[in-house]
Structure formats: structure tokens, C-alpha cells
Design a protein around this motif. Structure first.
Motif, short mmCIF file in Angstrom:
data_model
loop_
_atom_site.label_atom_id
_atom_site.label_comp_id
_atom_site.label_asym_id
_atom_site.label_seq_id
_atom_site.Cartn_x
_atom_site.Cartn_y
_atom_site.Cartn_z
N LEU A 1 53.35 63.57 49.16
CA LEU A 1 53.11 62.15 48.95
C LEU A 1 53.93 61.60 47.79
O LEU A 1 53.93 60.39 47.55
CB LEU A 1 51.62 61.91 48.69
CG LEU A 1 50.66 62.19 49.86
CD1 LEU A 1 49.22 61.99 49.43
CD2 LEU A 1 50.98 61.31 51.07
N ASP A 2 54.62 62.47 47.08
CA ASP A 2 55.46 62.01 45.97
C ASP A 2 56.49 60.99 46.41
O ASP A 2 56.92 60.14 45.61
CB ASP A 2 56.16 63.20 45.30
CG ASP A 2 55.21 64.12 44.55
OD1 ASP A 2 54.04 63.71 44.32
OD2 ASP A 2 55.61 65.24 44.19
N VAL A 3 56.92 61.07 47.68
CA VAL A 3 57.93 60.11 48.17
C VAL A 3 57.40 58.69 48.15
O VAL A 3 58.19 57.73 48.10
CB VAL A 3 58.43 60.47 49.59
CG1 VAL A 3 59.21 61.77 49.57
CG2 VAL A 3 57.27 60.54 50.58
N PHE A 4 56.07 58.54 48.16
CA PHE A 4 55.50 57.20 48.10
C PHE A 4 55.56 56.62 46.68
O PHE A 4 55.20 55.46 46.47
CB PHE A 4 54.04 57.20 48.57
CG PHE A 4 53.88 57.41 50.06
CD1 PHE A 4 54.92 57.17 50.95
CD2 PHE A 4 52.66 57.83 50.59
CE1 PHE A 4 54.76 57.34 52.31
CE2 PHE A 4 52.48 58.01 51.96
CZ PHE A 4 53.54 57.77 52.82
N GLY A 5 56.01 57.43 45.73
CA GLY A 5 56.17 56.94 44.37
C GLY A 5 57.44 56.14 44.15
O GLY A 5 57.59 55.49 43.12
N ASP A 6 58.35 56.19 45.11
CA ASP A 6 59.63 55.49 44.99
C ASP A 6 59.54 54.17 45.74
O ASP A 6 59.82 54.08 46.94
CB ASP A 6 60.74 56.37 45.57
CG ASP A 6 62.13 55.81 45.31
OD1 ASP A 6 62.25 54.60 45.04
OD2 ASP A 6 63.10 56.60 45.40
N ALA A 7 59.18 53.11 45.02
CA ALA A 7 58.95 51.82 45.65
C ALA A 7 60.21 51.25 46.28
O ALA A 7 60.16 50.69 47.38
CB ALA A 7 58.39 50.84 44.62
N GLU A 8 61.35 51.42 45.62
CA GLU A 8 62.60 50.87 46.15
C GLU A 8 63.01 51.57 47.44
O GLU A 8 63.50 50.94 48.38
CB GLU A 8 63.70 50.98 45.10
CG GLU A 8 63.53 50.05 43.92
CD GLU A 8 63.45 48.59 44.34
OE1 GLU A 8 64.29 48.16 45.16
OE2 GLU A 8 62.54 47.88 43.85
#
Length: 239
Positions: free
Chosen positions: A40-47
Motif C-alpha cells: 500500500l506504500d504506492v498509495f503514498g505517492d499522490a502525484e
């Protein structure tokens, strides 16, 4: 080329890795550039999320941070589509009501558990997402969901089939497939898919293929100002 992100994990009983692989094959066959992640870390990159055409969650009974959920929500509101199935999308994060509001529903029960034989009734309407499809039988979990009244229902199933405390209520038609809007983004959900073999059924796979493509098409339409155009006559007519 449209860009899709598939994120799998959570409860292993739903075979998330195998389901994610089916989604990836479907999207690549539709000429998508596909990234598959198991964190789920990929959801930390808003851009990064804002630059996608489609997010496909395949994650059951997990914990998502407020920031991660907010980033996904913001991307969908801006036009990125979100589409998925079964517990991988609508039993993903039980404690996050914002996620449930965005996706349009939350699993609450499956009377009879796995192995219930029931009918999926296609709701024929103006939506091209179910055009030409017929009712079909499935033997799997029959999802009872709490559903947003704003969704456009494309398929249903009749309860009760299995016994339980719900059975003395009147018969109800529970949504199985629906669409909705979140901002200008498109949301597509199919309750089928307890295991990968159900996702791979021809009827289910076709429903999902159409839904994935439809959700992803919303990004370009939103950018072109057609997100709310009721006269648009492409696959985007649904909701």
C-alpha cells in the motif's frame, strides 16, 4: 497508452496475487501499461496516482492510513478511475468509512459461505456495460452488502438463498455490479470473485473487462469536459 496500477495484498484467502494477475492480463490485452504492486506504500505517492488512468485494488481486510486513502480519493475525484471486485475492493479497509463512501458499498455477510449456487441477474438498461449479456449461475459466496443509494445497479442477485437471520425478511435484490461517480472519476465494482477461478469465469471476466475499460476512460473524458455530458454516446453512458 493508458496507465493502470494494480495493488494486491491483504487476506490471502481471496487469492489476491492470482486475481491481480488476471486483471493485469485483461488490461494488457486492452493495450494498457500496467504496474503491479504488493504494498500500500504506492498509495503514498499522490502525484503518481493523479497521473494514472486506473487504480485496481485487490486488497481484503487491510489497514490503510488516512493519507493513503486521501491520496486515492483525490486521484479519483480528479478523474482517475477505480475498479475492482469482491472483498478486494468493498471489504478492503473496514475501519475507513471514506474508502467505503468512495467505492459505494461494504461487505457485511455471505449467508451460506462459499459454495452457494445462485443467479446473477443482469439489469438491462441504457448502460452499454451489460449490453448483450445474459443472466448466469455461479457457485460461490453470495455477497450481502450495505450499498450507497447513489450507485447505478447493473446486476443483482436475489436473497435469501441460504438460511440465516435475514431469511424471514422479504426477498430482496442485492446489487452485484454497480457504477458511481466520485468527483469526476468513475467507480466500478463487481461483488463476484471469491477466488481466482470465479474471476476467470467467462461471464465474470467479461463484466470486469468492460468495467475496467469504462472506469479508465473517464480520465480523458473529464479532461475534455465530457464527464457530466448526458449526451455522450460512448461506453461512458453508464452513470
Amino acid at each position: 497508452m493508458k496507465r493502470a496500477l494494480i495493488v494486491w495484498g491483504g487476506w490471502a484467502g481471496h487469492e489476491p496475487e492470482q486475481v491481480a494477475a488476471i486483471f493485469a492480463d485483461v488490461l494488457r490485452n486492452e493495450q494498457f501499461e500496467v504496474e503491479v504492486a504488493n504494498t500500500l506504500d504506492v498509495f503514498g505517492d499522490a502525484e503518481k496516482l493523479l497521473g494514472l488512468d486506473l487504480i485496481v485494488p485487490v486488497w481484503t481486510m487491510g489497514e490503510i492510513t488516512k493519507e493513503q486513502a486521501a491520496n486515492v480519493s483525490a486521484a479519483v475525484q480528479a478523474g482517475t478511475g477505480i475498479a475492482g471486485c469482491h472483498g478486494g475492493m468493498c471489504d478492503a479497509f473496514r475501519t475507513n468509512v471514506d474508502w467505503q463512501f468512495m467505492t459505494g458499498g461494504q461487505w457485511v455477510a455471505h449467508p451460506g459461505n462459499d459454495g452457494v449456487e445462485y443467479t446473477v441477474n443482469i439489469k438491462h438498461s441504457s448502460s452499454p456495460l451489460v449490453e448483450g449479456l445474459q443472466d448466469f449461475q455461479v457457485t460461490s459466496e453470495q455477497y450481502y452488502l450495505h450499498v450507497d443509494p447513489a450507485v447505478e445497479v447493473l446486476a443483482t442477485t436475489r436473497f435469501p438463498v441460504a438460511s440465516g437471520p435475514h431469511a424471514l425478511n422479504k426477498a430482496v435484490d442485492m446489487p452485484v455490479v454497480w457504477t458511481k461517480r466520485w468527483g469526476v472519476g468513475r467507480v466500478y465494482y463487481c461483488a463476484l470473485g471469491h477466488h481466482a477461478d470465479i474471476v476467470d469465469m467467462p461471464e465474470v471476466k467479461e463484466l470486469l473487462r468492460r468495467g475496467l475499460v469504462w472506469a479508465a476512460e473517464g480520465k480523458a473524458l473529464a479532461a475534455g469536459g465530457q464527464a457530466g455530458n448526458a449526451n455522450y454516446t460512448g461506453m461512458g453512458d453508464s452513470n
